[in-house]
Design a protein around this motif. Structure first.
Motif, short mmCIF file in Angstrom:
data_model
loop_
_atom_site.label_atom_id
_atom_site.label_comp_id
_atom_site.label_asym_id
_atom_site.label_seq_id
_atom_site.Cartn_x
_atom_site.Cartn_y
_atom_site.Cartn_z
N UNK A 1 0.82 -1.21 0.00
CA UNK A 1 0.00 0.00 0.00
C UNK A 1 0.86 1.26 0.00
N UNK A 2 2.00 1.20 0.66
CA UNK A 2 2.90 2.36 0.65
C UNK A 2 3.43 2.62 -0.76
N UNK A 3 3.82 1.53 -1.44
CA UNK A 3 4.28 1.68 -2.82
C UNK A 3 3.15 2.19 -3.72
N UNK A 4 1.94 1.66 -3.49
CA UNK A 4 0.79 2.13 -4.27
C UNK A 4 0.53 3.60 -4.01
N UNK A 5 0.66 4.01 -2.75
CA UNK A 5 0.48 5.43 -2.41
C UNK A 5 1.49 6.30 -3.15
N UNK A 6 2.74 5.85 -3.18
CA UNK A 6 3.77 6.61 -3.91
C UNK A 6 3.44 6.68 -5.40
N UNK A 7 3.02 5.55 -5.96
CA UNK A 7 2.67 5.52 -7.39
C UNK A 7 1.50 6.45 -7.68
N UNK A 8 0.50 6.44 -6.81
CA UNK A 8 -0.66 7.30 -7.02
C UNK A 8 -0.28 8.78 -6.90
N UNK A 9 0.59 9.09 -5.95
CA UNK A 9 1.05 10.48 -5.81
C UNK A 9 1.82 10.93 -7.05
N UNK A 10 2.67 10.02 -7.57
CA UNK A 10 3.41 10.35 -8.80
C UNK A 10 2.44 10.53 -9.97
N UNK B 1 -4.56 5.80 1.76
CA UNK B 1 -4.13 6.43 3.02
C UNK B 1 -4.96 5.91 4.19
N UNK B 2 -6.29 5.78 3.97
CA UNK B 2 -7.14 5.22 5.01
C UNK B 2 -6.76 3.79 5.36
N UNK B 3 -6.44 2.99 4.34
CA UNK B 3 -6.03 1.62 4.58
C UNK B 3 -4.71 1.57 5.34
N UNK B 4 -3.79 2.45 4.99
CA UNK B 4 -2.52 2.50 5.71
C UNK B 4 -2.73 2.88 7.17
N UNK B 5 -3.65 3.81 7.42
CA UNK B 5 -3.94 4.18 8.80
C UNK B 5 -4.54 2.99 9.56
N UNK B 6 -5.44 2.26 8.89
CA UNK B 6 -6.03 1.08 9.52
C UNK B 6 -4.97 0.01 9.78
#
Length: 420
Positions: free
Chosen positions: A187-196, A371-376
């Motif tokens: 999910x962290x990698x996905x978050x970075x990809x989505x931000x990019x 982000x919500x999933x990462x918080x969970x």
């Protein structure tokens, strides 16, 4: 629009699921927040329980009691023996003393562990060491050895079940922590990809907007140039019409004048005048003999040259007008083609902006969900550590201690059975 609607629906479902997960974790945390302390307390109380059982067994088996047990079927049958009664009383007192010890003031860990998913009272080994020792004390005092051994068998079975449950719990903790770590990484990698992707789409939209603004500016300039060229062409055409009209009028005037001169000089009108003068009577006063002007030929040539120059100027003006009109038409055609191409580009880029904005909205929705999933996941990781750290840290020690407890119970049964 459909993709955005689906994304919003997925977002609502994800948020609902997340809320349910958070509620579950909070409830689980409330049930298990004192797990470490209870594990520690249970280790102490279980050791005290084992010691109490061992002392009770020692009382029951010391001296000649083993021989007596071989001869007797039950403790009740030997009730008439004062020595046996004293042994029962002593064993019961030892068990009660350990049951009343301060170490048993809190609930047994296993009882708390089982109560996490059940709301009914627990009995036997699941009820905790205080209840076990009290029950065993009563059994030593009132029940037959057969019943005491049955109770010991039950305790052994429950301890074995605890052992297996703890093994499963350890495996579950390790699996959940590993899954949490891997999922968090994904999910962290996905978050970075989505931000990019969001940054890329934002840059693309800005670039397309700039290009559209530039294209509109070029269209405005081209239309203005066409307007200026049209005005200039009208002025040039008006000047051409005036030049041609002037030259043609000049040519007509000069042609009439030339024709008059040619008629006079080339048709011998002057010679005829001289002949008439000779035929009439000589007056007292008379003109000299008339002679044709010898300079008439250059004048006629000059007029003819002027007419030729005028026609050449008209032809040159006509040729220039034709060329200018062709250049104007080509310029207008090229400019209109350019305007059309730019307009097509604006339409295509406008569609590209709409598509990019849709993709960006979807990416932002996915980013929010991620982000919500990462918080969970982070909250769940904290709860996992609260539940599992003590077990994982002390697993080998606890397994060994429980095995020793089971061996002690087996030894007690063997002694009661006369096998030792």
């Amino acid at each position: 629009a459909k993709a955005l609607s689906d994304a919003k629906e997925d977002l609502a479902l994800t948020r609902a699921q997340r809320s349910a997960d958070v509620e579950f974790l909070q409830n689980l945390k409330l049930q298990c927040n004192d797990l470490d302390a209870q594990w520690h307390k249970r280790s102490e109380t279980r050791a005290a329980e084992t010691q109490a059982v061992a002392e009770a067994i020692a009382i029951l088996t010391e001296d000649d009691n083993r021989e007596m047990l071989h001869k007797s079927v039950t403790l009740l049958q030997a009730a008439s023996s004062s020595e046996t009664s004293m042994r029962r009383k002593s064993a019961a007192e030892v068990l009660r003393r350990y049951a009343d010890a301060p170490d048993f003031d809190s609930e047994d860990l296993l009882a708390a562990w089982r109560s996490r998913s059940a709301r009914v009272p627990t009995y036997g080994a699941a009820a905790g060491p205080r209840a076990q020792l009290s029950t065993l004390a009563m059994s030593v005092q009132l029940d037959s050895f057969a019943k005491v051994k049955e109770m010991i068998d039950k305790m052994h079975t429950e301890l074995k079940a605890q052992q297996e449950e703890e093994v499963k719990f350890k495996a579950w903790c390790e699996s959940e922590l590993d899954t949490n770590e891997k999922t968090t990484h994904t999910k962290t990698e996905l978050k970075k990809d989505l931000e990019a992707k969001i940054d890329q789409l934002t840059s693309l939209v800005a670039k397309l907007n700039n290009e559209i603004a530039e294209a509109k500016s070029q269209i405005s300039e081209a239309q203005l140039e066409i307007k200026k060229a049209s005005q200039q062409r009208e002025a040039e055409n008006a000047e051409f019409q005036s030049v041609v009209a002037d030259q043609r009028a000049t040519q007509a005037i000069l042609a009439k004048a030339l024709q008059k001169l040619k008629d006079f000089y080339h048709k011998n009108i002057g010679n005829k005048v001289a002949l008439v003068q000779k035929a009439v009577q000589t007056p007292p006063v008379q003109f000299n003999d008339y002679k044709a002007n010898e300079g008439s030929t250059p004048v006629i040539g000059l007029i003819e040259q002027i007419i030729g120059d005028s026609k050449a100027l008209e032809a040159e003006a006509t040729s220039g007008e034709t060329t200018a009109q062709a250049d104007y038409e080509k310029f207008v055609k090229d400019s209109n083609n350019m305007v059309q191409d730019l307009s097509d580009q604006i339409i295509a880029k406008t569609k590209a902006i709409a598509s990019a904005n849709g993709d960006k909205a979807l990416a932002e929705s996915d980013h929010e969900n991620t982000v919500g999933e990462l918080e969970s996941l982070a909250a769940y990781e904290v709860d996992l550590h609260n539940q599992c750290d003590f077990v994982l840290k002390n697993f080998d020690i606890r397994q060994k201690a429980r095995m020793q407890e089971m061996e002690a119970i087996k030894s007690a049964k063997a002694i009661l059975s006369g096998e030792q």
